[in-house]
Structure formats: structure tokens, C-alpha cells
Design a protein around this motif. Structure first.
Motif, PDB file in Angstrom:
ATOM      1  N   LEU A  86     -16.083  -3.110  -5.363  1.00 29.90           N
ATOM      2  CA  LEU A  86     -15.302  -2.085  -6.051  1.00 29.90           C
ATOM      3  C   LEU A  86     -15.500  -2.266  -7.547  1.00 29.90           C
ATOM      4  O   LEU A  86     -15.788  -3.363  -8.010  1.00 29.90           O
ATOM      5  N   GLY A  87     -15.298  -1.203  -8.305  1.00 32.25           N
ATOM      6  CA  GLY A  87     -15.344  -1.320  -9.760  1.00 32.25           C
ATOM      7  C   GLY A  87     -14.027  -1.832 -10.299  1.00 32.25           C
ATOM      8  O   GLY A  87     -13.119  -2.170  -9.534  1.00 32.25           O
ATOM      9  N   LEU A  88     -13.914  -1.897 -11.611  1.00 38.80           N
ATOM     10  CA  LEU A  88     -12.702  -2.450 -12.223  1.00 38.80           C
ATOM     11  C   LEU A  88     -11.466  -1.630 -11.873  1.00 38.80           C
ATOM     12  O   LEU A  88     -10.416  -2.169 -11.571  1.00 38.80           O
ATOM     13  N   LYS A  89     -11.596  -0.307 -11.908  1.00 38.73           N
ATOM     14  CA  LYS A  89     -10.428   0.524 -11.585  1.00 38.73           C
ATOM     15  C   LYS A  89     -10.071   0.390 -10.109  1.00 38.73           C
ATOM     16  O   LYS A  89      -8.903   0.422  -9.742  1.00 38.73           O
ATOM     17  N   GLY A  90     -11.103   0.240  -9.297  1.00 36.06           N
ATOM     18  CA  GLY A  90     -10.859   0.064  -7.870  1.00 36.06           C
ATOM     19  C   GLY A  90     -10.115  -1.235  -7.609  1.00 36.06           C
ATOM     20  O   GLY A  90      -9.181  -1.286  -6.814  1.00 36.06           O
ATOM     21  N   GLN A  91     -10.502  -2.286  -8.323  1.00 30.53           N
ATOM     22  CA  GLN A  91      -9.826  -3.583  -8.164  1.00 30.53           C
ATOM     23  C   GLN A  91      -8.377  -3.476  -8.611  1.00 30.53           C
ATOM     24  O   GLN A  91      -7.471  -4.013  -7.986  1.00 30.53           O
ATOM     25  N   ASP A  92      -8.194  -2.768  -9.706  1.00 36.11           N
ATOM     26  CA  ASP A  92      -6.858  -2.568 -10.240  1.00 36.11           C
ATOM     27  C   ASP A  92      -5.993  -1.806  -9.219  1.00 36.11           C
ATOM     28  O   ASP A  92      -4.854  -2.179  -8.940  1.00 36.11           O
ATOM     29  N   ALA A  93      -6.587  -0.757  -8.665  1.00 37.01           N
ATOM     30  CA  ALA A  93      -5.857   0.055  -7.688  1.00 37.01           C
ATOM     31  C   ALA A  93      -5.529  -0.765  -6.447  1.00 37.01           C
ATOM     32  O   ALA A  93      -4.407  -0.702  -5.929  1.00 37.01           O
ATOM     33  N   LEU A  94      -6.484  -1.544  -5.997  1.00 39.28           N
ATOM     34  CA  LEU A  94      -6.251  -2.364  -4.805  1.00 39.28           C
ATOM     35  C   LEU A  94      -5.132  -3.376  -5.067  1.00 39.28           C
ATOM     36  O   LEU A  94      -4.278  -3.620  -4.217  1.00 39.28           O
ATOM     37  N   ARG A  95      -5.131  -3.932  -6.272  1.00 39.79           N
ATOM     38  CA  ARG A  95      -4.087  -4.900  -6.599  1.00 39.79           C
ATOM     39  C   ARG A  95      -2.715  -4.231  -6.502  1.00 39.79           C
ATOM     40  O   ARG A  95      -1.770  -4.784  -5.962  1.00 39.79           O
ATOM     41  N   GLN A  96      -2.638  -3.016  -6.996  1.00 33.81           N
ATOM     42  CA  GLN A  96      -1.352  -2.310  -6.929  1.00 33.81           C
ATOM     43  C   GLN A  96      -0.961  -2.020  -5.492  1.00 33.81           C
ATOM     44  O   GLN A  96       0.204  -2.135  -5.121  1.00 33.81           O
ATOM     45  N   LEU A  97      -1.934  -1.642  -4.682  1.00 30.64           N
ATOM     46  CA  LEU A  97      -1.631  -1.370  -3.274  1.00 30.64           C
ATOM     47  C   LEU A  97      -1.146  -2.637  -2.577  1.00 30.64           C
ATOM     48  O   LEU A  97      -0.216  -2.602  -1.786  1.00 30.64           O
ATOM     49  N   LEU A  98      -1.766  -3.768  -2.905  1.00 28.78           N
ATOM     50  CA  LEU A  98      -1.362  -5.026  -2.274  1.00 28.78           C
ATOM     51  C   LEU A  98      -0.012  -5.498  -2.797  1.00 28.78           C
ATOM     52  O   LEU A  98       0.648  -6.314  -2.167  1.00 28.78           O
ATOM     53  N   MET A  99       0.397  -4.983  -3.957  1.00 32.39           N
ATOM     54  CA  MET A  99       1.736  -5.287  -4.475  1.00 32.39           C
ATOM     55  C   MET A  99       2.766  -4.337  -3.870  1.00 32.39           C
ATOM     56  O   MET A  99       3.887  -4.235  -4.361  1.00 32.39           O
ATOM     57  N   GLU A 100       2.357  -3.612  -2.827  1.00 37.25           N
ATOM     58  CA  GLU A 100       3.246  -2.706  -2.112  1.00 37.25           C
ATOM     59  C   GLU A 100       3.619  -1.485  -2.925  1.00 37.25           C
ATOM     60  O   GLU A 100       4.688  -0.910  -2.737  1.00 37.25           O
ATOM     61  N   ARG A 101       2.756  -1.088  -3.836  1.00 39.56           N
ATOM     62  CA  ARG A 101       2.953   0.203  -4.464  1.00 39.56           C
ATOM     63  C   ARG A 101       2.254   1.190  -3.547  1.00 39.56           C
ATOM     64  O   ARG A 101       1.095   1.024  -3.250  1.00 39.56           O
ATOM     65  N   TYR A 102       2.939   2.201  -3.076  1.00 37.92           N
ATOM     66  CA  TYR A 102       2.398   3.174  -2.116  1.00 37.92           C
ATOM     67  C   TYR A 102       1.746   2.484  -0.910  1.00 37.92           C
ATOM     68  O   TYR A 102       0.551   2.667  -0.661  1.00 37.92           O
ATOM     69  N   PRO A 103       2.516   1.673  -0.175  1.00 47.53           N
ATOM     70  CA  PRO A 103       1.918   0.952   0.956  1.00 47.53           C
ATOM     71  C   PRO A 103       1.268   1.893   1.967  1.00 47.53           C
ATOM     72  O   PRO A 103       0.319   1.509   2.651  1.00 47.53           O
ATOM     73  N   ALA A 104       1.747   3.139   2.040  1.00 44.77           N
ATOM     74  CA  ALA A 104       1.207   4.059   3.041  1.00 44.77           C
ATOM     75  C   ALA A 104      -0.246   4.424   2.756  1.00 44.77           C
ATOM     76  O   ALA A 104      -0.940   4.936   3.626  1.00 44.77           O
ATOM     77  N   LEU A 105      -0.704   4.180   1.518  1.00 49.58           N
ATOM     78  CA  LEU A 105      -2.056   4.623   1.168  1.00 49.58           C
ATOM     79  C   LEU A 105      -3.124   3.564   1.454  1.00 49.58           C
ATOM     80  O   LEU A 105      -4.310   3.860   1.423  1.00 49.58           O
ATOM     81  N   LEU A 106      -2.681   2.326   1.706  1.00 48.16           N
ATOM     82  CA  LEU A 106      -3.653   1.224   1.776  1.00 48.16           C
ATOM     83  C   LEU A 106      -4.677   1.422   2.889  1.00 48.16           C
ATOM     84  O   LEU A 106      -5.885   1.299   2.661  1.00 48.16           O
ATOM     85  N   SER A 107      -4.195   1.733   4.072  1.00 42.43           N
ATOM     86  CA  SER A 107      -5.091   1.823   5.213  1.00 42.43           C
ATOM     87  C   SER A 107      -6.205   2.845   4.964  1.00 42.43           C
ATOM     88  O   SER A 107      -7.389   2.545   5.123  1.00 42.43           O
TER      89      SER A 107
END
Lengths: 517, 456
Positions: free
Chosen positions: A77-98
Motif C-alpha cells: 500500500l502507499g502512504l495514504k493507504g497505510q494511514d487509512a489502514l491504521r485508522q481502520l485498525l483503530m476501529e474507525r469505521y470498522p464496517a469498512l475494513l473487510s
């Protein structure tokens, strides 16, 4: 002086206490000897502790078989992708992770090394995420998983099924195995079931047979096995098998049920006046029915005899009735709704249309549910699993009033709207915004708090269903409303943030990869 | 300059502010975004009719915002920095707006003042220092007043007797002692103006929950404490540097301003090679390890933040700073404080300190211990080590060329992180050695040729 033995000796003395211990205190020749035994202990402890630190020797290790992780083959993933993934793993919008993990895998990207541990720890206890996560681990992730037993089942879902699991696995592993085999080679799966089932307790029989439900189509060859278990002594097994058999092509069950049910329903078509649906309940229980999967008691229906008829209707493909009487599903359902047996006919036909995935019936049923009270409702999820998303949405839009708004009590369309899955078409998004505006501007202060709560629910649902491309339109419409009524401002901002975040997630899929570490 | 969320996190100590900052870090909320080499700015739509004007002086970094929040940085500042990290291309403006220019000019003016003046006491200098603040103020630069010294030595002598009683009764007894057993003696030590010794006792009370080998660790710490008390009782016989260390350890802290005024400034380009933030009752304690690129010297900047306030010195992991440090007087000087101008000059994620072998660093450590027997954490960068789990599933570092291994002291998650970064290949790891185990703080993997092309 021997730092090791002296230290152990000192430890023994101090654990027991100098008062109790008769053992001598190790003396250190270079140090002065204090007056009391206690001070001797303390001095020795301090000195030995220091000696042990200063003289620390790193243990010699034989060159172990260090297994190297294979080189990566996919970009990260790129930098923004890593950032986004980190937020998802912090349970921000958990429904979007899958979904995000699935799209990352689809574009052939992987999670960078430094995020593997948090991803694996997050999905470890969430089995629904195992397969999506396994697809983005890359070589390093798979290597890591093999070293840690806690993570191993993350990969299990995506690994080639092992025939040993069929013999020795847990029930859910065996179910997964069976499903995989069934997709690859239905005949082999039938063979496995036919051999294994007689040896299993009834609970396992039912569980293994139920794995046939999600498979796309049942085949005529499945009928003999299912027929066999229709005669099972276990109610659980019979109830698993009966609906499956009713869906199997070329089965003879439906025909028998049809013969049982036909005398019970009569459509009267007088020359003058309205059509009428007459119901005659079966007079007495027939033991032959049980061999066809009909139970003497079925608490889905009220009334003893009504339950028998209800089961016939729930299993027979509903199109048989419309074809038989040459009537449209909508008309027949309307007659059922006005019949004095509505509370039997409607639920029974609802089961039947879901079982046989009848799109025409589902739409007709939705139409009825949107115009009549007391119709046991189809959920949006059931509706789109049976009819298409487009058709269901079109139907819902057609039934919205000209100036829709939330009211107390709820309008019939409301439940359908607030759980209709995405992506929503533009027209529906715009209607939803109109509903929010109308609800807020047509004031009815006594119930405002209830309506606000429901609007918040709607906005929360829209976080996942409105396409991110609608961001600008939504932002304009909703921010204007903020000045009218500030009570939904938080929900609005959360909705817009989520929409924006989803847009960002989408963009990260084409971003330049970033290096690991 | 690439900022990551991790680095922003180092600047934003308040978790709530960081979370709200994340919510704000999206372009639609912002207008008039712009930046120069040294500053970034933007206007953030808030609940009012006028947007908030938010600016960042990137040289420190420092924050400015027109919102009424008293938290620094506020959520808008955090949001703007995160946005800069994510969407630098959107900062299209290149002329600072007047309000920003004015603020930057003011900062410029205040800069020289800061050199002589202590930084604003927003963050507490040291928690134990605050307990004895009143008395230290009077003592100014030199050592301690005679009266206080006597009081302290009386307290220390009492502690010796207490320690002997403890040894006489046996350590096994202490396992069942209530917390007050330690707490009462610690309180007496505070009364005798020995807060350093008091905090050692409080720490000892927690040891019995810290693993099966607690008696061994407790005995070692009691022995060290005993040596410290004995050393303090014959303070005048020690070398001047060691006197400073012992005083520091029993709880007399040199004031930051005195260190800045009296100690020589060591100028260099400093790299932040590690940062550990720990929550201690109501405040955050942050250890930042710096490494001087020219001098090859390590320095520890210890700071405290209370109630979500920012730390006095803005230091981010992998950040590079040009400036001077003043080291606290010590027989083994590590702790330091910035002095004079301190300028941020970018993030250097690939720059790492010169590394050591296991043999080499253990030798240096032994020498350091001979200067200061009470040394707690020794900074070290290890070259070419492979993180592994030993047969007992304990994390270790293996040095393939030396064929030696070191035990790691960290939670399993961190050990797995190291394994994920290494993939079986050697890493360079910075961390702290405590005489028994290595605590990893930062690591660098050798650059790996990984595919970077995007498949369609």
C-alpha cells in the motif's frame, strides 16, 4: 568468589531472613566487613548485583536454522493507504475494513511489514476477516503467521483443504471442507456425505446437511441422499432436509405436497363481483405427511391444522399457484391479505418465496407490504437476496410519497429504507436528503426527539450506502440544514467524514506503493 | 518533508485532540491552504461563521490557532499537520497571510529571549522536583544547605535500619505485606527530603507482581539502594561528579536553568533515535534519546507533561535537529537539556546511529558502570541482529557473526513487530540495556528490493 553460587546462597538467606537462616553470608574479600549480619547481606547483595551486571556474558548460541522470509512479489500500500489502514485498525469505521482488504487484494497490493502485526492481532478473533486478511499478508505475513500458533487459523480459511480435516477436524472445519469440495466436485461431496452421515449423531447430520444451503444450485443427483434423510427419526434432520429437497430439481416431494394442499385452497371467480380466496384447513393429521417432512407441530404458525397447511404452502414453489389460477402474484397476495386467513397465508408464502428465490413474488410481496398494514415484512436484505437491488430500489422509490418525511408512527417504507444496502442510486440518495430536510422543517416539536433519533440512524446507515461521489451534493444540502436545526450536526459531520474517508480509501488503491519499514 | 501520524502523535500528547484532529484532516474542511519551507497554514471551518486561522511554524514545530481552545496544539493544529502529511499537494498558497506573518515575526523576536530565559513552565520540569521545589529554589546552583543535608542524612540513616529489619525478617515475608508497609517508609523519606529514595521504595513495592523472579530482582535492588544510602552518608569522600549523581538519585534535582547556564553547550546535529512515553499518575513521562551525528554521543531528554499539555521541547521520532545540548553534571553524563536555538531540520527515517557488536557494547557498558554503579539504562545501537524466539518462546536477539544472543525485555507484540520487520534478515536496533536484558525502541531494516510497480 563465585558470583553465581554466592548469589544463590545470598538469595536463600534473604528469603528466609537472617533471623531464621543459619546459613553463612557470602563474603567478598575486597570489601570491608560491616558490623551486623544484615549489613553484610545488603553489602553483598549490592556488590554482587553490580558484579552480575558488569560481568554479564551474552549466551553463546549455535547458528540456528534461521528461516528467511521469501521475497515479496506484490507492491505494498502507499502512504495514504497505510494511514487509512491504521485508522481502520483503530476501529474507525470498522464496517469498512473487510471490503477494503478485499479491494486491496483485488488490485494485487499487500499490507506493509510494519502493519502486519496489528492487522493479524485485529483479525485473530474475527473469523469473518480471516479470508480477506489472508489475501493481503504478502510473503512476509504468511511467513510470520507460520511462526505464531495464535495466528495460524487466519490462513486456514484460504489454504487448500486437506482431506485429513474431513476425518479429524472440528465441525466447522468439516463444513468448510465440504463446501469447498462441493464447489469443485459436487459428486465427490455427495459421496463423502453418503459415506459419513450414517455414522454421525443426528446433530452432526443436520449440521453437515445444512452446508448444502448456501451452494448455488442443488442438482437432481442430490435428491436420493436428501430423500433418504427425509425419513430420519430426528426432527432436526428432517427440517434441514425438507426445504433443500423442495428446491432440488426433479424431486417428487413438491408434487406430493401440491396434492395435499390443492384441496385446501380455492380461488372463486364469480361472474359478478370480486374474486375470493377460500381456505379449508385439512381435516385430520395423516401419518404419511411426516414421511414428507411435514411436522405435526410447527410453531412458526398458530393453530394446529393451520400449521399443516402453512408448511405445505411454505414448501411449494409459489409460482405453482399463480400458474394454476392464471393470476398475478400481486393480485393473489392482495386476495390473501383480505382473506380471513391472511395471518396464515402471508407468512407461509413469504417463506415460500424466500425458499424458492422467486423475484416476481418478492416484488409483489414488497408492494403489498408498502401498501398494507399487518403484513409480516420482508427485510431489505431478504428482498435484494431474492429480487435485484435495482428492482427493489425502484419499487421503494415508487412508493415514497411526493414529500417524504419521517412521521410518528413510522411510515411503512421507513424500515425498508433504513436498511437497504448500498450502493444507493443517485435518486435514492437525493430522496433521503429530502426526507431529512422535510422532517426537520415540518416541525412537530412534541415528537422531535424521536424523529431526530431516527434521522441519526438514517445518516449512520447512509455512511455505508451513499456513493462517495455524492459527497459535494450531500455536504451542500446538509450543511444548509445545519442552520435550520443543529441537533443533527454531529451525525451529519460523521456521515460526511465517512463518505470522504471512503473516497480516500478508493484512491489509495491506485496510489504509488511505499517501501516497507 | 514527510510527516507520519506516528510523528504527529509525538507532538499531540492528548489522545482526544489527536482523534478530533484525525476527523479534521480532510481537505473539504479547509480553505486557503498554503505553505513555505518553514510554515504551513490554512483556515478551518468551525461551528461559527468565521473559519479558524491555523498556522504551524515548521521549524519547531509550533502551533497557532484563532480558536478559543487552551490545549496546545488544538485539534485544528493537529488536523492541519495531519493534512500536511497526507495531502501536501493541496497546500498551494505560498505567501503567508498577514496574521501568520505577524505571529512568525513575534516568534522570531522572542527567539533570542528564549535562550536566556527558561521555557514557559507549561510542562512540569520534573515531578520529584516539584515536591522539593521550595527548598531547591533557595539552594540555587551549588549543593545543599548544611541544615538540609543533616536532615537528609538522618533520614538516610533511618532507612538503613529499616533495610536491616527487612533483611532480618526475610524477603518471603514482604510478599504478604500491604502496600502501606512500603508507602509509610516512603512517606517518611519524603518528609526527610529524600524523594528520590522514596520513589525507589514505591517501585520496589510493585516488583512482587512483576514475574516469578521477583525475590532475585528485589534483592538486587535492595542491595543497590543500600550502596546508594551508604554512598550518600559519606558524600564528601566522593568525586564531585559522583556527588552530583548521588544527590540526583536521592532526590535533589539540578535545575534545568542551572544546567543550561553552567554546563558547556555541546553543539551538533542531533537525531531522535528513540522515544518512550509512559503514563505515570496523572502525567506523561517521555524519554527521548538523541544521537549526535558529529560527536557520536547519546543524550537523554527527560520531560513531563501534565493534563494533555504539549512537552516543552518538540521532539519527534526520526526527527533531525540542529542545536546545542547541556548535559547534567554526572560521572556518566547522559541526561541533557536543549540550550539556545534548537531547529528542526526534517525527518530522516533512514539515518541511523553508528552500531555496535554485542561484545563491544557490553565492554563499554562495564566501563560506564565503573563510573556510575547506579546506571539504569544504557543506550546502545546493535548492528546485524536477528530477532527470534528461543525454544522457551522468549524473545531474543541473535547476532549471527558473533554467535551470541541477548534476551529482550518487551511485550510480545513488540517482539513480533521486530520479527515482521526482519523476516529473518539482520536489523539495526536501538534500545536500552539494563544489565540483564535489552529493551528495543527503534529499528531499521536493510533496504529490501521490493516490487514497486502497480499492477493494473
Amino acid at each position: 568468589m563465585n558470583p553465581h553460587t554466592d548469589w544463590q546462597q545470598l538469595l536463600r538467606v534473604t528469603l528466609l531472613g537472617t533471623r531464621q537462616s543459619g546459613e553463612g553470608v557470602p563474603s567478598l574479600a575486597e570489601l570491608p566487613t560491616p558490623a551486623s549480619r544484615e549489613e553484610q547481606v545488603l553489602l553483598a547483595a549490592g556488590s554482587l548485583a553490580l558484579v552480575r551486571k558488569a560481568g554479564f556474558k551474552a549466551p553463546v548460541a549455535a547458528p540456528s536454522e534461521t528461516q528467511l522470509a521469501p521475497a515479496e512479489t506484490a507492491p505494498t500500500l502507499g502512504l495514504k493507504g497505510q494511514d487509512a489502514l491504521r485508522q481502520l485498525l483503530m476501529e474507525r469505521y470498522p464496517a469498512l475494513l473487510s471490503d477494503y482488504l478485499v479491494s486491496v487484494a483485488q488490485v494485487g497490493r499487500r499490507v506493509p511489514h510494519q502493519q502486519l502485526v496489528s492487522l493479524l492481532n485485529y483479525v485473530r478473533t474475527r473469523s469473518e476477516l480471516h479470508a480477506p486478511a489472508a489475501a493481503v499478508l504478502g510473503e512476509r505475513g504468511s511467513w510470520l503467521v507460520r511462526l505464531n500458533s495464535e495466528w495460524q487459523h487466519v490462513l486456514a480459511a484460504s489454504e487448500v483443504p486437506d482431506s485429513a480435516t474431513w476425518e479429524t477436524g472440528t465441525l466447522s472445519q468439516r463444513q468448510t471442507y465440504l463446501q469447498t469440495i462441493r464447489q469443485q466436485d459436487p459428486a465427490q461431496a455427495r459421496e463423502l456425505l453418503a459415506v459419513a452421515l450414517p455414522l454421525e449423531p443426528v446433530k452432526t447430520q443436520a449440521a453437515l446437511l445444512s452446508t448444502l444451503i448456501p451452494v448455488p444450485t442443488l442438482h437432481a443427483d442430490d435428491a436420493p441422499l436428501l430423500e433418504h434423510y427425509l425419513a430420519s427419526k430426528s426432527k432436526e434432520v428432517r427440517q434441514t432436509v425438507t426445504p433443500l429437497l423442495a428446491r432440488t430439481p426433479g424431486n417428487t416431494l413438491v408434487e406430493r405436497l401440491w396434492q395435499y394442499a390443492l384441496p385446501c385452497l380455492e380461488l372463486k371467480k364469480p361472474l359478478l363481483g370480486r374474486k375470493k380466496l377460500d381456505v379449508t384447513l385439512p381435516a385430520a393429521w395423516s401419518p404419511a405427511w411426516q414421511a414428507d417432512g411435514i411436522e405435526q407441530k410447527d410453531n412458526r404458525f398458530t393453530g394446529e391444522k393451520a400449521a399443516w397447511l402453512g408448511q405445505f404452502l411454505a414448501l411449494i414453489p409459489p409460482e405453482r399457484w399463480t400458474a394454476h389460477w392464471d393470476i398475478s402474484p400481486a393480485d393473489l397476495l392482495a386476495l390473501a391479505a383480505t382473506s380471513e386467513w391472511a395471518s396464515l397465508l402471508l407468512p407461509a408464502w413469504k417463506y415460500a418465496l424466500l425458499l424458492h428465490r422467486s423475484a416476481a413474488w418478492a416484488l409483489a410481496y414488497l408492494g403489498l407490504q408498502l401498501t398494507h398494514d399487518n403484513v409480516p415484512p420482508l427485510t431489505s436484505f431478504q428482498a435484494i437476496a431474492t429480487a435485484s437491488h435495482t428492482e427493489v430500489t425502484r419499487l421503494l422509490l415508487a412508493h415514497l410519497p411526493r414529500h417524504p418525511r419521517f412521521t410518528q408512527p413510522e411510515a411503512r417504507w421507513e424500515t425498508l429504507l433504513v436498511d437497504l444496502p448500498g450502493p444507493w442510486p443517485e435518486a435514492l440518495t437525493h430522496k433521503a436528503l429530502e426526507i431529512i430536510e422535510n422532517t426537520l422543517t415540518v416541525s412537530n416539536s412534541s415528537q422531535q426527539y424521536l424523529l431526530i433519533y431516527r434521522l441519526t440512524q438514517l445518516l449512520r446507515h447512509m455512511q455505508l450506502t451513499v456513493p462517495p461521489t455524492e459527497y459535494a451534493h450531500c455536504a451542500k444540502a446538509l450543511r444548509n440544514l445545519g442552520h435550520v436545526d443543529s441537533s443533527i450536526n454531529t451525525a451529519t459531520e460523521q456521515f460526511l467524514s465517512a463518505l470522504y474517508f471512503r473516497q480516500q480509501l478508493h484512491e489509495t488503491l491506485t496510489e504509488l506503493p511505499a517501501p516497507d519499514g | 518533508m514527510i510527516w507520519t501520524e506516528e510523528q504527529v502523535r509525538a507532538l499531540v500528547t492528548d489522545a482526544g485532540t489527536l482523534k478530533r484532529g484525525l476527523d479534521l484532516a480532510m481537505p473539504p474542511k479547509w480553505s486557503n491552504l498554503g505553505r513555505t519551507d518553514t510554515a504551513a497554514w490554512g483556515e478551518c471551518a468551525g461551528s461559527g461563521s468565521k473559519p479558524y486561522q491555523v498556522g504551524i511554524d515548521l521549524t519547531e514545530p509550533a502551533f497557532k490557532c484563532s480558536c478559543p481552545s487552551r490545549v496546545f496544539p488544538c485539534k485544528h493544529g493537529a488536523g492541519l499537520l495531519l493534512l500536511l502529511a497526507r495531502e501536501a499537494a493541496r497546500f498551494t498558497g505560498n505567501t503567508s497571510p498577514p496574521w501568520l506573518a505577524e505571529w512568525l515575526a513575534k516568534r522570531e523576536q522572542n527567539q533570542p529571549k528564549k535562550v536566556t530565559q527558561a521555557p514557559v513552565a507549561k510542562a512540569i520540569d520534573d515531578p520529584s522536583a516539584s515536591e522539593v521545589e521550595e527548598s531547591t529554589v533557595q539552594e540555587a546552583a551549588s549543593l545543599v544547605s548544611e541544615a538540609r543535608l543533616q536532615r537528609m542524612q538522618r533520614g538516610a540513616a533511618e532507612l538503613l535500619i529499616w533495610l536491616q529489619d527487612l533483611i532480618s525478617a526475610g524477603l518471603a515475608q514482604t510478599e504478604n505485606q500491604p502496600r502501606t508497609f512500603w508507602e509509610n517508609q516512603a512517606a517518611r523519606l519524603v518528609d526527610d527530603q529524600l524523594p528520590g529514595l522514596a520513589s525507589v521504595l514505591r517501585e520496589l513495592a510493585t516488583l512482587r507482581y512483576a514475574g516469578l523472579d521477583w525475590p532475585e530482582r528485589l534483592l538486587a535492588r535492595l542491595g543497590e539502594l543500600y550502596l546508594l544510602v551508604r554512598a550518600f552518608l559519606r558524600l564528601e569522600q566522593l568525586s564531585p561528579e559522583l556527588q552530583q549523581d548521588v544527590l540526583q538519585l536521592v532526590g535533589i534535582n539540578s535545575k534545568k536553568e542551572d544546567v543550561q547556564a553552567q554546563q558547556p553547550a555541546v553543539a551538533d546535529t542531533w537525531l531522535v533515535v528513540g522515544q518512550v512515553t509512559k503514563e505515570e499518575e496523572r502525567l506523561l513521562a517521555r524519554r527521548t534519546w538523541l544521537w549526535g551525528i558529529g560527536t557520536g554521543r547519546y543524550a537523554l531528554v527527560l520531560e513531563y507533561s501534565f493534563g494533555g499539555q504539549a512537552f516543552a521541547t518538540a521532539l519527534v521520532p526520526a526527527g533531525q535537529y540542529v542545536g546545542s545540548l547541556a548535559f547534567y553534571p554526572s560521572a556518566c553524563p547522559l541526561r541533557a537539556v536543549t540550550t539556545g536555538a534548537w531547529t528542526f531540520s526534517g525527518i530522516r527515517p533512514r539515518l541511523m546511529p553508528a552500531g555496535n557488536s554485542i561484545h563491544g557494547f557490553l565492554d563499554t557498558y562495564t566501563t560506564a558502570l565503573s563510573h556510575l554503579p547506579w546506571l539504569r539504562e544504557w543506550p546502545v545501537t546493535l548492528n546485524g541482529v536477528i530477532p527470534q524466539f528461543d525454544p522457551k518462546a522468549q524473545p531474543i536477539l541473535f547476532h549471527p557473526t558473533e554467535q551470541l544472543q541477548l534476551p529482550l525485555r518487551c511485550d510480545p507484540e513488540l517482539a513480533w513487530q521486530l520479527l515482521a520487520a526482519s523476516g529473518g534478515q539482520p536489523l539495526t536496533i536501538f534500545g536500552e540495556w539494563n544489565g540483564h536484558a535489552f529493551f528495543p525502541i527503534m529499528h531499521w531494516a536493510a533496504p529490501v528490493a521490493a516490487p514497486t510497480a502497480i499492477s493494473a
